[in-house]
Design an enzyme around this catalytic site. Sequence first.
Site, PDB file in Angstrom:
ATOM      1  N   ARG A  83     -94.112  80.050  70.022  1.00  0.00           N
ATOM      2  CA  ARG A  83     -95.105  79.154  70.598  1.00  0.00           C
ATOM      3  C   ARG A  83     -96.408  79.926  70.788  1.00  0.00           C
ATOM      4  O   ARG A  83     -96.394  81.124  71.057  1.00  0.00           O
ATOM      5  CB  ARG A  83     -94.635  78.653  71.965  1.00  0.00           C
ATOM      6  CG  ARG A  83     -93.537  77.608  71.902  1.00  0.00           C
ATOM      7  CD  ARG A  83     -93.226  77.030  73.277  1.00  0.00           C
ATOM      8  NE  ARG A  83     -92.592  77.992  74.148  1.00  0.00           N
ATOM      9  CZ  ARG A  83     -93.184  78.607  75.161  1.00  0.00           C
ATOM     10  NH1 ARG A  83     -94.445  78.349  75.474  1.00  0.00           N
ATOM     11  NH2 ARG A  83     -92.523  79.470  75.896  1.00  0.00           N
ATOM     12  N   TYR A 222     -93.637  76.549  63.163  1.00  0.00           N
ATOM     13  CA  TYR A 222     -92.601  77.044  64.082  1.00  0.00           C
ATOM     14  C   TYR A 222     -92.141  75.949  65.056  1.00  0.00           C
ATOM     15  O   TYR A 222     -92.947  75.146  65.533  1.00  0.00           O
ATOM     16  CB  TYR A 222     -93.135  78.262  64.860  1.00  0.00           C
ATOM     17  CG  TYR A 222     -92.200  78.647  65.974  1.00  0.00           C
ATOM     18  CD1 TYR A 222     -91.034  79.364  65.689  1.00  0.00           C
ATOM     19  CD2 TYR A 222     -92.413  78.235  67.281  1.00  0.00           C
ATOM     20  CE1 TYR A 222     -90.129  79.656  66.694  1.00  0.00           C
ATOM     21  CE2 TYR A 222     -91.515  78.535  68.291  1.00  0.00           C
ATOM     22  CZ  TYR A 222     -90.376  79.242  67.994  1.00  0.00           C
ATOM     23  OH  TYR A 222     -89.475  79.521  68.980  1.00  0.00           O
ATOM     24  N   LYS A 231     -91.001  70.481  73.369  1.00  0.00           N
ATOM     25  CA  LYS A 231     -91.895  70.905  74.462  1.00  0.00           C
ATOM     26  C   LYS A 231     -93.104  69.964  74.591  1.00  0.00           C
ATOM     27  O   LYS A 231     -93.540  69.647  75.695  1.00  0.00           O
ATOM     28  CB  LYS A 231     -92.370  72.338  74.226  1.00  0.00           C
ATOM     29  CG  LYS A 231     -91.258  73.366  74.083  1.00  0.00           C
ATOM     30  CD  LYS A 231     -90.395  73.451  75.317  1.00  0.00           C
ATOM     31  CE  LYS A 231     -89.481  74.672  75.238  1.00  0.00           C
ATOM     32  NZ  LYS A 231     -88.581  74.740  76.420  1.00  0.00           N
ATOM     33  N   HIS A 251     -88.156  71.699  82.939  1.00  0.00           N
ATOM     34  CA  HIS A 251     -87.605  72.737  82.047  1.00  0.00           C
ATOM     35  C   HIS A 251     -86.274  73.215  82.645  1.00  0.00           C
ATOM     36  O   HIS A 251     -86.198  74.308  83.196  1.00  0.00           O
ATOM     37  CB  HIS A 251     -88.628  73.878  81.977  1.00  0.00           C
ATOM     38  CG  HIS A 251     -88.376  74.902  80.917  1.00  0.00           C
ATOM     39  ND1 HIS A 251     -88.916  76.170  80.981  1.00  0.00           N
ATOM     40  CD2 HIS A 251     -87.666  74.858  79.763  1.00  0.00           C
ATOM     41  CE1 HIS A 251     -88.545  76.862  79.913  1.00  0.00           C
ATOM     42  NE2 HIS A 251     -87.786  76.098  79.163  1.00  0.00           N
ATOM     43  N   SER A 273     -88.392  80.970  80.326  1.00  0.00           N
ATOM     44  CA  SER A 273     -87.846  81.314  79.020  1.00  0.00           C
ATOM     45  C   SER A 273     -87.210  82.701  79.057  1.00  0.00           C
ATOM     46  O   SER A 273     -87.729  83.608  79.697  1.00  0.00           O
ATOM     47  CB  SER A 273     -88.951  81.311  77.963  1.00  0.00           C
ATOM     48  OG  SER A 273     -89.358  79.985  77.741  1.00  0.00           O
ATOM     49  N   CYS A 275     -84.528  83.650  80.514  1.00  0.00           N
ATOM     50  CA  CYS A 275     -83.935  84.022  81.794  1.00  0.00           C
ATOM     51  C   CYS A 275     -82.574  83.369  82.003  1.00  0.00           C
ATOM     52  O   CYS A 275     -82.079  83.297  83.129  1.00  0.00           O
ATOM     53  CB  CYS A 275     -84.879  83.682  82.937  1.00  0.00           C
ATOM     54  SG  CYS A 275     -86.349  84.720  82.942  1.00  0.00           S
ATOM     55  N   ASP A 298     -82.033  72.918  78.172  1.00  0.00           N
ATOM     56  CA  ASP A 298     -83.464  73.258  78.221  1.00  0.00           C
ATOM     57  C   ASP A 298     -84.335  72.252  78.965  1.00  0.00           C
ATOM     58  O   ASP A 298     -85.303  72.641  79.597  1.00  0.00           O
ATOM     59  CB  ASP A 298     -83.991  73.420  76.783  1.00  0.00           C
ATOM     60  CG  ASP A 298     -85.290  74.206  76.707  1.00  0.00           C
ATOM     61  OD1 ASP A 298     -85.356  75.314  77.272  1.00  0.00           O
ATOM     62  OD2 ASP A 298     -86.252  73.706  76.096  1.00  0.00           O
ATOM     63  N   ARG A 390     -84.053  81.883  66.185  1.00  0.00           N
ATOM     64  CA  ARG A 390     -83.384  80.757  66.851  1.00  0.00           C
ATOM     65  C   ARG A 390     -82.335  80.098  65.972  1.00  0.00           C
ATOM     66  O   ARG A 390     -82.414  80.177  64.747  1.00  0.00           O
ATOM     67  CB  ARG A 390     -84.439  79.679  67.194  1.00  0.00           C
ATOM     68  CG  ARG A 390     -85.554  80.153  68.109  1.00  0.00           C
ATOM     69  CD  ARG A 390     -85.334  79.724  69.520  1.00  0.00           C
ATOM     70  NE  ARG A 390     -86.270  80.348  70.450  1.00  0.00           N
ATOM     71  CZ  ARG A 390     -86.330  80.024  71.736  1.00  0.00           C
ATOM     72  NH1 ARG A 390     -85.553  79.087  72.238  1.00  0.00           N
ATOM     73  NH2 ARG A 390     -87.160  80.639  72.539  1.00  0.00           N
TER      74      ARG A 390
HETATM   75  P1  GTP Z   1     -85.483  79.368  76.487  1.00  0.00           P
HETATM   76  O1  GTP Z   1     -84.454  78.775  75.583  1.00  0.00           O
HETATM   77  O2  GTP Z   1     -86.506  80.205  75.755  1.00  0.00           O
HETATM   78  O3  GTP Z   1     -86.133  78.393  77.423  1.00  0.00           O
HETATM   79  O4  GTP Z   1     -84.736  80.452  77.435  1.00  0.00           O
HETATM   80  P2  GTP Z   1     -83.331  80.426  78.194  1.00  0.00           P
HETATM   81  O5  GTP Z   1     -83.590  80.344  79.668  1.00  0.00           O
HETATM   82  O6  GTP Z   1     -82.372  79.482  77.609  1.00  0.00           O
HETATM   83  O7  GTP Z   1     -82.873  81.896  77.933  1.00  0.00           O
HETATM   84  P3  GTP Z   1     -81.545  82.469  77.351  1.00  0.00           P
HETATM   85  O8  GTP Z   1     -80.304  81.865  77.934  1.00  0.00           O
HETATM   86  O9  GTP Z   1     -81.655  82.490  75.872  1.00  0.00           O
HETATM   87  O10 GTP Z   1     -81.765  83.952  77.946  1.00  0.00           O
HETATM   88  C1  GTP Z   1     -80.933  84.907  77.621  1.00  0.00           C
HETATM   89  C2  GTP Z   1     -81.339  86.222  78.243  1.00  0.00           C
HETATM   90  O11 GTP Z   1     -80.933  86.267  79.605  1.00  0.00           O
HETATM   91  C3  GTP Z   1     -80.570  87.315  77.549  1.00  0.00           C
HETATM   92  O12 GTP Z   1     -81.345  88.496  77.567  1.00  0.00           O
HETATM   93  C4  GTP Z   1     -79.324  87.443  78.425  1.00  0.00           C
HETATM   94  O13 GTP Z   1     -78.728  88.692  78.284  1.00  0.00           O
HETATM   95  C5  GTP Z   1     -79.908  87.231  79.806  1.00  0.00           C
HETATM   96  N1  GTP Z   1     -78.929  86.684  80.770  1.00  0.00           N
HETATM   97  C6  GTP Z   1     -78.454  85.431  80.814  1.00  0.00           C
HETATM   98  N2  GTP Z   1     -77.597  85.279  81.858  1.00  0.00           N
HETATM   99  C7  GTP Z   1     -77.546  86.482  82.480  1.00  0.00           C
HETATM  100  C8  GTP Z   1     -76.867  86.972  83.641  1.00  0.00           C
HETATM  101  O14 GTP Z   1     -76.147  86.252  84.321  1.00  0.00           O
HETATM  102  N3  GTP Z   1     -77.085  88.260  83.983  1.00  0.00           N
HETATM  103  C9  GTP Z   1     -77.902  89.091  83.264  1.00  0.00           C
HETATM  104  N4  GTP Z   1     -78.056  90.338  83.655  1.00  0.00           N
HETATM  105  N5  GTP Z   1     -78.566  88.665  82.153  1.00  0.00           N
HETATM  106  C10 GTP Z   1     -78.396  87.382  81.782  1.00  0.00           C
HETATM  107 MN    MN Z   2     -82.455  78.272  75.856  1.00  0.00          MN
HETATM  108 MN    MN Z   3     -87.199  76.533  77.004  1.00  0.00          MN
END
Ligand code: GTP
Ligand code: MN
Ligand code: MN
Length: 607
Positions: A83, A222, A231, A251, A273, A275, A298, A390
């Site tokens: 993005r 993209y 989005k 979100h 994102s 997280c 999401d 992705r």
């Molecule tokens: P978007 O799809 O971009 O909106 O993001 P999202 O919030 O879906 O993020 P996603 O689940 O892809 O984030 C994954 C990241 O968070 C990776 O780096 C994981 O290792 C980390 N992660 C997810 N859950 C945990 C957790 O419970 N503990 C830790 N330490 N890391 C976590």
């Molecule tokens: Mn996601």
């Molecule tokens: Mn997202």
Amino acid sequence: MTSATIPGLDPDSAPTKHAELLRWVAEVAELTQPDRVVWSDGSDAEWDRLTADLQAAGTITKLNEEKKPNSFLAHSDPADVARVESRTFICSHREEDAGPTNNWVDPAEMRATMTELYRGCMRGRTMFVIPFCMGPLGAEDPKLGVEITDSEYVVLSMRVMTRVGPKVVEALGEDRFFVKALHSLGAPLEEGQADVPWPCNSTKYITHFPEEREIWSFGSGYGGNALLGKKCYSLRIASAMAHDEGWLAEHMLILKLISPEDKAYYIAAAFPSACGKTNLAMIQPTIPGWRAETLGDDIAWMRFGKDGRLYAVNPEFGFFGVAPGTNWSSNPNAMKTVEAGNTIYTNVAKTDDGDVWWEGLEGEHDHLIDWRGQDWTPDSDGPAAHPNSRYCTPMSQCPIMAPEWDDPQGVPISAILFGGRRKTTVPLVTEARDWQHGVFMGATVGSEQTAAAEGKVGTVRRDPMAMLPFLGYNVGDYLQHWIDIGKNADESKLPKVFYVNWFRRGDDKRFLWPGFGENSRVLKWIVERIEGSASGVETPIGVVATPEALDLDGLDVDVQDVAESLAVNVDEWREEIPSIEEWFSFVGDKLPSGIADEFSALKQRLS
Ligand code: GTP
Ligand code: MN
Ligand code: MN
């Protein structure tokens, strides 16, 4: 060419009699001058035809049918991988209605600029018209849209991510309102000019006209910039609709947690994102007897039901998830979803036997084709898959989809979670004192910048409700809208609000909490708080769990670490104040008094 001579533009050959839609399609075709106009029907035949065309063009490669049935890998232009927030605009009539967190240009000026960019921009290409619906088609007021695009990759991805096909055309009728979503790669082909595998333009605009509910996107292929149902519609335009109509477009993931007594609790959670939304949405609980199912990873649209509770639906039809880090132990349900096939991967690496690979996935490879299409070995510089690579995969293939994921009524939400990536200060789980305090928590969500992003590493970026890049209007008005949602409701029926932080670290940088499936222990405490059966301690920032109140049975961690993950350190929180102050002064005059009151009360409690 005039409309009469562009093949496919004749209204008699269109699948609809919707006058406004036909008028708009003709207007865009005359402006952009495609070689032909094609109405997308979302059929298997269309999928087969377009995947064949894109293979011939070198945009996608078919993966090994045995390992990844009916699945394809796309490699984008290296400059078109994410993005583009700096090129994203909210063009409201008044500047203050977009500010201060969004880029703004006067809508008339923006339309003039982009009209010149669109002039002739589809020459040599096919213009596709894709009627789509966000959320279940059976809804009382289905949220319809039509995307016009000159990208076959967009047509294929929209079929996965949104509801498309003749039923949508039927729902449009002859005069139903729809969101106009115009997209062009901005890469016209002159007579005899050879195409490139990933056409795009170095000039990019991702523009929203929130009052007109229109989207104009130019120059990027993209996902987040080009799949305009996601989005652009479901967050930026929908947040403006929701503000006008009294609902919420957020979100957020939607998760169903089922207790050993078979009682279901629906939880929505907003994290910025990267997280952990997709991970939590597909959680496999580690505590015996507890189960989880998913409804979305999401986006959540939430509105009040007749019973006064807040109901959530996921407007999407597929997952557009980050590949790196996804594997059989971190997210087995996502792995099973993509393994079922019918998936488009973008910018992951390819193995020699026609499968995909990315950093964090099981398996080691001496040789790969990396995301740039080049030979890669473990000695190569840089990752094999782009960090923002992705998978785009149908939600219906996820083995733990809740049966009600497609119910137009949505599901009644019992808890809303906010969270971000914080190595200090923020405890594992805190319960808000009430709705307004919960809104304050959401308003101050912060997440640490990683080394990959611009800005000082470790700097906390405030990201209200994880919506900073996705707000279709003024952030102060948005926070007021959240407060008003509570004012207009019976508070006893509102979801309880919690703030979670899976990312707190000890002095040697280790995570204090194991996270992932073990987060089910935190979810259990949240459910028990809803039922009034779990204890917690009152602190200046809200009610925080104690190690004794959390179910830690069978968990292989030092209880001291858990205690540290839950600690409320008043000194750390005092250090937090200037940064919240700075953020609120950036929000400016529109900061709701309710939020300012919560901040004063917090400062009081900390002094
Ligand atoms: P978007 O799809 O971009 O909106 O993001 P999202 O919030 O879906 O993020 P996603 O689940 O892809 O984030 C994954 C990241 O968070 C990776 O780096 C994981 O290792 C980390 N992660 C997810 N859950 C945990 C957790 O419970 N503990 C830790 N330490 N890391 C976590
Ligand atoms: Mn996601
Ligand atoms: Mn997202």
